[in-house]
Design a protein around this motif. Sequence first.
Motif, short mmCIF file in Angstrom:
data_model
loop_
_atom_site.label_atom_id
_atom_site.label_comp_id
_atom_site.label_asym_id
_atom_site.label_seq_id
_atom_site.Cartn_x
_atom_site.Cartn_y
_atom_site.Cartn_z
N PRO A 13 0.84 -1.20 0.00
CA PRO A 13 0.00 0.00 0.00
C PRO A 13 0.87 1.25 0.00
CG PRO A 13 -0.76 -1.56 1.64
CD PRO A 13 0.54 -2.09 1.12
N GLY A 14 0.47 2.24 -0.78
CA GLY A 14 1.24 3.48 -0.86
C GLY A 14 2.23 3.51 -2.02
N ASN A 15 2.50 2.33 -2.62
CA ASN A 15 3.39 2.29 -3.79
C ASN A 15 2.73 2.94 -4.99
OD1 ASN A 15 5.11 0.77 -2.23
ND2 ASN A 15 5.21 -0.95 -3.62
N ARG A 37 -15.05 -3.26 -15.73
CA ARG A 37 -15.66 -1.93 -15.78
C ARG A 37 -14.65 -0.92 -16.30
NH1 ARG A 37 -18.71 -1.85 -9.95
NH2 ARG A 37 -20.68 -1.33 -10.94
N PRO A 38 -15.09 -0.02 -17.17
CA PRO A 38 -14.14 0.99 -17.69
C PRO A 38 -13.56 1.81 -16.53
CG PRO A 38 -16.20 1.03 -18.93
CD PRO A 38 -16.42 0.11 -17.77
N LEU A 39 -12.26 2.01 -16.58
CA LEU A 39 -11.56 2.75 -15.53
C LEU A 39 -11.61 4.23 -15.85
CD1 LEU A 39 -10.03 1.84 -13.01
CD2 LEU A 39 -7.95 1.87 -14.34
N LEU A 40 -11.95 5.03 -14.86
CA LEU A 40 -12.05 6.47 -15.06
C LEU A 40 -10.93 7.17 -14.29
CD1 LEU A 40 -15.90 6.79 -14.54
CD2 LEU A 40 -14.67 6.77 -16.70
N PRO A 41 -10.43 8.28 -14.84
CA PRO A 41 -9.40 9.02 -14.12
C PRO A 41 -9.98 9.62 -12.83
CG PRO A 41 -9.95 10.12 -16.20
CD PRO A 41 -10.74 8.86 -16.14
N GLY A 42 -9.13 9.75 -11.84
CA GLY A 42 -9.55 10.31 -10.55
C GLY A 42 -8.38 10.97 -9.87
N PRO A 43 -8.52 11.29 -8.58
CA PRO A 43 -7.43 11.96 -7.86
C PRO A 43 -6.12 11.15 -7.87
CG PRO A 43 -9.44 11.88 -6.52
CD PRO A 43 -9.70 11.06 -7.74
N ARG A 44 -6.22 9.82 -7.77
CA ARG A 44 -5.01 9.00 -7.75
C ARG A 44 -4.75 8.31 -9.09
NH1 ARG A 44 -5.08 4.60 -4.90
NH2 ARG A 44 -7.31 4.40 -4.96
N VAL A 45 -5.76 8.28 -9.97
CA VAL A 45 -5.67 7.52 -11.22
C VAL A 45 -5.45 8.46 -12.41
CG1 VAL A 45 -6.87 5.91 -12.74
CG2 VAL A 45 -7.18 5.74 -10.27
N ALA A 55 -1.32 6.69 -8.28
CA ALA A 55 -0.31 7.36 -7.44
C ALA A 55 0.02 6.57 -6.18
CB ALA A 55 -0.78 8.76 -7.09
N GLU A 56 -0.96 6.26 -5.37
CA GLU A 56 -0.72 5.52 -4.13
C GLU A 56 -1.73 4.40 -4.06
OE1 GLU A 56 -0.79 8.05 -0.73
OE2 GLU A 56 0.72 9.41 -1.55
N VAL A 57 -1.26 3.18 -4.34
CA VAL A 57 -2.21 2.07 -4.37
C VAL A 57 -2.71 1.75 -2.96
CG1 VAL A 57 -1.28 1.02 -6.47
CG2 VAL A 57 -0.39 0.30 -4.25
#
Length: 108
Positions: A13-15, A37-45, A55-57
Motif C-alpha cells: 500500500p502506498g506504492n 468496468r471501464p476505468l475512469l481518471p480520478g485523484p489517484r488515477v 499514485a498511491e495504491v
Amino acid sequence: LLESEEEHLLLDPGNALKLYCDVNQSGASVVWYKESRPLLPGPRVRLQQSVLEIAEVAYEDSGLYVCRARGTGEVLRNFTISVVGEGPEQRRGEHGPISPSCRQGHPS
C-alpha cells in the motif's frame, strides 16, 4: 487467436503503479478496465494514452486490469494487481498507553 500478455504484480500500500499497454498501431487509443468496468481518471488515477498510473495504491486497487484497443475491443494486456503487506498507516510506532504523569501530594 492472439494470446495477450498477462502479468501479476504484488505491491505494498502506498506504492506507485504504472502499467504500459503495448499498442500495435502508433496512435491507436486504448481503454482500461478494472474487473470488466471501464476505468475512469480520478485523484489517484491517471490515464495517458496507453499508460495507466495510480499514485498511491490501496487494498481496494487489487484486481484484474485489462487494456483493450478502442474500437475493436481486442484485449492487449492483462494485469493482476495484488496490494499486500503493511501500508504507512499500519507502520506507525507501537506505543503503549501513555502513563499518567506523577503527581506530588500536597502536604496536609
